[in-house]
Structure formats: structure tokens, C-alpha cells
Design an enzyme around this catalytic site. Structure first.
Site, short mmCIF file in Angstrom:
data_model
loop_
_atom_site.label_atom_id
_atom_site.label_comp_id
_atom_site.label_asym_id
_atom_site.label_seq_id
_atom_site.Cartn_x
_atom_site.Cartn_y
_atom_site.Cartn_z
N HIS A 58 0.68 -1.20 0.06
CA HIS A 58 -0.31 0.53 0.62
C HIS A 58 0.95 1.35 0.02
CE1 HIS A 58 -3.92 -2.49 1.47
NE2 HIS A 58 -3.64 -2.76 -0.03
N ASP A 60 0.87 4.15 1.50
CA ASP A 60 1.30 5.00 2.39
C ASP A 60 2.14 4.19 3.64
OD1 ASP A 60 -1.51 2.61 2.94
OD2 ASP A 60 -0.56 3.87 5.25
N HIS A 61 2.34 3.40 2.59
CA HIS A 61 4.41 1.90 3.62
C HIS A 61 5.15 2.34 2.44
CE1 HIS A 61 1.41 0.77 6.75
NE2 HIS A 61 -0.14 0.95 5.72
N HIS A 112 -5.03 -8.52 5.24
CA HIS A 112 -5.81 -7.30 4.72
C HIS A 112 -4.55 -7.10 3.04
CE1 HIS A 112 -4.97 -3.14 5.22
NE2 HIS A 112 -3.67 -3.17 4.44
N ASP A 129 -0.03 -3.67 8.91
CA ASP A 129 -1.43 -3.55 8.58
C ASP A 129 -2.16 -4.48 9.55
OD1 ASP A 129 -1.31 -0.60 8.48
OD2 ASP A 129 -2.05 -0.57 6.49
N HIS A 167 -0.06 2.06 11.88
CA HIS A 167 -1.18 3.03 12.27
C HIS A 167 -2.07 3.52 13.89
CE1 HIS A 167 -2.68 3.89 7.76
NE2 HIS A 167 -2.44 2.54 8.00
FE FE Z 1 -1.55 1.45 6.04
ZN ZN Z 2 -2.09 -0.81 4.36
#
Ligand code: FE
Ligand code: ZN
Length: 255
Positions: A58, A60-61, A112, A129, A167
């Protein structure tokens, strides 16, 4: 001795920074944004970024990886079965990597995402996550059964393991946990503590597996209290733990 600290990114991400003070080398986990890492490096002359660990694909990673690769000689580690920018070391289940002189075991934890991996070094878990403080990641790619198996595997690690997830979702997760188990005193106590911490702008991580087992409903699907709550909502069905998990995850999605 390796020191671990958090570089906040976006609104609720933490990029974990691992520092080896003997060598002044450091590593980061899931740099979704390069800017906080480059700002830290600029403020700490002499430190060299040597490794970048990625848990899943993802944005955001992985969003900061390409820029960090341009600016440093860091090696990028990531799951073999996902598309990870600049990945040089492709990891699969039960691989072992050495980072800053520490051995990390790699666990495949699908749910996930399908290729999601976690990194474990004696007492330290970087789980992206998958397992969150008092919660777990949404099922974007995997099945509830896969995620339940992944969480069960992580929960089998030593109780004093520190949980470094990506997170800051702890407060909203605990509000859900309190709805699932209104009579759980550990959940109520943790909710009160985390409410205070967040009001003061403090980070609620890392957690411990011991605390997660007491308060995280997604690790407590074998508990009568959790099963009864699911029965109350969905009708009694003698559900298997993975089915209780699936019902909980679906409930949380709309909570
Ligand atoms: Fe994330
Ligand atoms: Zn994620």
C-alpha cells in the site's frame, strides 16, 4: 543496543526508525513518505540509512521508497509476492534477514493484503497493517480465515513481545472493543488510558501481545463474551472461531 522511535507521517502513520548507536546506521519500516525520514537524517549528521523494511504494497507504506533510494544506499526488503518499488531482497514465509546486525524472522500474514509480511526479532514485532493495537487491518485482499490464521500465529509469540504496527488507530479500535465486550475491565481501563494519551497528543504504541490478548477482540474470538456478543447480533450458530472473527470484522467495517 538498538533504539526504536517513531517518525509520524500523514495523519496517523508511524514510520519506525531503528538506530544502532555503535555503528550510527539506521533502518526504517514502511516509509510511506520520504520527507520525515530525510528530515531526521538531515537533523542527525553522521547517521546512515542502511535498510528499508516493507510489510506490504500500500502507498502509505511504500510511497517514500523511491526518493529514499535516490538519496541513500539503503537496501530495500519486501514481500516477494507483491509489487514493491526498488525491492532488492524478496522475502517469503520463514525467511530470515539480518538488519543492523539483528536477525529478523519473516512471517507471511495474509489478510489485509495477500502478500503481507511481518518482521520479528526476539520481543519486537513489526506487523504493518495486520495486527493493530486493539484491532486489526481491513480485509482488502484476503479472506477472514486467512486473517484469523495470521493473527493467531502472531498471538502465539511471547507475551512480552512489543507490537509496532503502522497506524495510530488505538482509540477508535478501543471504542469498538468496548462495544464488543462492555464487561471487560481491561478494555475499559485501556480505553480510559488511551483517551487521556490521545487528548495529550501522545502516541499509544508500541503495545504488547499480553495487553492485546486481554483487550483486542480480534484476538479474543475464542472467549465466551465475544462469541455471545456475535450470537446476539447474528443469531446463535455455534460458530467456529474463524466465523466469529469474520462476523466481528464485518461489524467493525460499519461501526
Ligand atoms: Fe496502512
Ligand atoms: Zn495497508
Amino acid at each position: 543496543m538498538i533504539q526504536i522511535s517513531a517518525l509520524p507521517a500523514f495523519t496517523d502513520n508511524y514510520i519506525w526508525l531503528l538506530q544502532d548507536h555503535r555503528t550510527q546506521r539506521c533502518a526504517v519500516v514502511d516509509p510511506g513518505d520520504a520527507a520525515p525520514v530525510q528530515a531526521w537524517l538531515a537533523a542527525h549528521p553522521g547517521w546512515v540509512l542502511s535498510d528499508i523494511l516493507i510489510t506490504h504494497h500500500h502507498h502509505d507504506h511504500v510511497g517514500g521508497v523511491e526518493q529514499l533510494k535516490k538519496a541513500t544506499d539503503a537496501t530495500v526488503y519486501g514481500p516477494a509476492s507483491e509489487s514493491i518499488p526498488e525491492r532488492e531482497v524478496a522475502l517469503k514465509d520463514n525467511d530470515r534477514v539480518s538488519v543492523l546486525g539483528w536477525d529478523f524472522d519473516v512471517f507471511a500474514v495474509p489478510g489485509h493484503t495477500l502478500g503481507h509480511i511481518a518482521y520479528y526479532h526476539h520481543g519486537l514485532l513489526f506487523c504493518g497493517d495486520t495486527l493493530f493495537a486493539a484491532g486489526c487491518g481491513r480485509l482488502f485482499e484476503g479472506t477472514p480465515e486467512q486473517m484469523h490464521t495470521s493473527l493467531t500465529r502472531l498471538a502465539a509469540l511471547p507475551e512480552d513481545t512489543l507490537v509496532y504496527c503502522t497506524h495510530e488507530y488505538t482509540l477508535s479500535n478501543l471504542k469498538f472493543a468496548a462495544a464488543v465486550e462492555p464487561e471487560n475491565p481491561d478494555t475499559a481501563e485501556r480505553l480510559a488510558k488511551v483517551t487521556q494519551q490521545r487528548a495529550a497528543g501522545l502516541m499509544t504504541l508500541p503495545s504488547t501481545l499480553a495487553l492485546e490478548k486481554l483487550t483486542n477482540p480480534f484476538l479474543r474470538v475464542d472467549e465466551t463474551s465475544v462469541k455471545e456478543k456475535v450470537d446476539e447480533r447474528n443469531g446463535p450458530d455455534n460458530r467456529a472461531p474463524s466465523a466469529v472473527f469474520a462476523a466481528l470484522r464485518a461489524w467493525k467495517d460499519t461501526f
